[in-house]
Scaffold this active site. Sequence first.
Site, short mmCIF file in Angstrom:
data_model
loop_
_atom_site.label_atom_id
_atom_site.label_comp_id
_atom_site.label_asym_id
_atom_site.label_seq_id
_atom_site.Cartn_x
_atom_site.Cartn_y
_atom_site.Cartn_z
N GLU A 46 -26.87 -33.97 10.82
CA GLU A 46 -28.14 -33.82 10.09
C GLU A 46 -29.13 -34.87 10.56
OE1 GLU A 46 -31.03 -32.74 8.64
OE2 GLU A 46 -29.55 -31.59 7.48
N GLY A 48 -32.36 -34.88 9.59
CA GLY A 48 -33.35 -35.12 8.54
C GLY A 48 -32.68 -35.60 7.27
N GLY A 197 -48.58 -15.10 1.78
CA GLY A 197 -47.21 -14.84 1.35
C GLY A 197 -46.84 -15.66 0.13
N TYR A 198 -45.52 -15.78 -0.11
CA TYR A 198 -45.09 -16.42 -1.35
C TYR A 198 -45.34 -17.93 -1.35
CZ TYR A 198 -40.75 -18.07 0.88
OH TYR A 198 -39.84 -18.70 1.69
N ILE A 199 -45.21 -18.58 -0.18
CA ILE A 199 -45.46 -20.02 -0.13
C ILE A 199 -46.93 -20.30 -0.42
CG2 ILE A 199 -45.39 -22.09 1.30
CD1 ILE A 199 -43.07 -20.85 2.85
N ALA A 200 -47.81 -19.58 0.24
CA ALA A 200 -49.24 -19.74 0.01
C ALA A 200 -49.60 -19.45 -1.43
CB ALA A 200 -50.02 -18.83 0.96
N SER A 201 -49.03 -18.39 -1.99
CA SER A 201 -49.38 -17.98 -3.36
C SER A 201 -48.91 -19.00 -4.38
CB SER A 201 -48.77 -16.61 -3.65
OG SER A 201 -49.29 -15.62 -2.78
N GLU A 202 -47.73 -19.56 -4.18
CA GLU A 202 -47.23 -20.54 -5.13
C GLU A 202 -48.05 -21.81 -5.11
OE1 GLU A 202 -42.56 -19.05 -5.30
OE2 GLU A 202 -43.03 -21.01 -4.41
N HIS A 461 -34.14 -7.22 -30.11
CA HIS A 461 -35.54 -7.00 -30.49
C HIS A 461 -36.04 -8.25 -31.21
CE1 HIS A 461 -39.13 -4.86 -31.86
NE2 HIS A 461 -38.91 -5.41 -33.05
#
EC number: 1.8.1.15
Length: 479
Positions: A46, A48, A197-202, A461
């Site tokens: 690893e 990083g 996409g999802y990264i940009a939207s989040e 309910h």
Amino acid sequence: MLGVLVTTENSPETTPRHYDVIIIGTGSGNSIPAPAYDNVRIALVEEGRFGGTCLNVGCIPTKMFVLAADAARNIREASRLGVHGTFDSVDLKQIQDRVFAQRVDQIADGGEAYRRGDETPNIDVYDRHATFVGPRTIRTGIGEETVDITADNIIIAAGSRPHVPGLIAQSGVDYYTNENIMRVDKLPREMIVVGGGYIASEFAHVFASFGTKVHMLVRSDVMLRGSDAAISERFHEVAARDIDIRMNTSITELSQEGQIVTATLDDGTELAADALLVATGRIPNGDRMDLAAGGVEMHDDGRIKVDQYGRTSAEGVWALGDVSSPYQLKHIANHEAKVVFHNVLNPSDLREFDHRYIPSAVFSHPQIGQVGMTEDEARAWAAENGTDITVKVQNYGDVAYGWALEDRDGFAKLIADRATGRLLGAHFIGEQAATLVQQCIQMMSFEMDVREVVTGQHWIHPALPELIENAILGLEFDN
């Protein structure tokens, strides 16, 4: 020293240290099933931080930021419920300390210390980049020393990295990606987000909720391209109330003066902001590993080629997660890790990846949860297989808890086979969408007939799962 081959210009040739297994990457690659691997000699590589994308710069910290963003938004919107309050400000430093100093960084550091400690004496940790220099032979390092190691089996779980378009990378302006935007020194007053996409939207949701003026530049004519068309359309409609979304838009030129980045768009207009976030997807890291030297083949899109068992084209070399999977999702990487870790130790009892029903979620506003076919995909599938589908859209506002939420935007869309009652796709947009979809994942994975699901259990309910109950009851079947 570990007795490995240390390569320096003047060092004599010695035999590289040999392991049973080399694992490259400590995201899902670090989820070693300890009892089964207790007597296996492992090299863990690893370069990083331990924990990979999900822990350090992805799923976990981003969702903690989203939680803070949701709290800020709830304060602003509470008046619709008769609760009146004032949103004052965001303490970015406090949020960052909670996310990183108190949680993420401690877990990453602790994970590395554990693998280096006495609790796992069968594991050696290498902290330099890994490349192939021959069949089942890896060049890596310990500190400043370069070493070669070999193994009977190598598991590549090296993940992915942010994609940065060439124009931006070569422009010389400062920009952020998901890997550093959460550690920004101060809250931007204005931000340009490149991507749809999802990264940009989040991240657009997070910073817009914190009070930043956000501009989203989407190259295509649809946001969240992989979602059902109705979901994408509704998401765009709701998100555009708080975010300046520009579709079919590209940057043609970038410049910077002080902290301000100016983007010239393809329609000739200019946007200036004190933060530029690039969120245009992620690239598998296999291209940085000299895979050809190890006989490992790649797809044209940069993913490592694997079969249904996780085997690459090279004997004894396996791959999992973002580096090889078309599904860049942590839960899929975890699943693939379980399969590969089993197969490495049990070559006569190989298990296959289960990629039948891939769920995903977008933790933005509104939230999205989805699994299975879109309506367009299901209609194409039905035509090809000589069957027909049934579709039901159930609005949040038509069930009791949706009334309480004063929800006018959210809905569930269920798609099923008219003949068999099998669920083919489930798509949610609105409150708790990522949680609600799990019940549909279960129906699909265990091949349940939704007609039995809806009548064979009690539905609380007035809880939100009544959204699913009513949607199923609204589907039309042949018998």
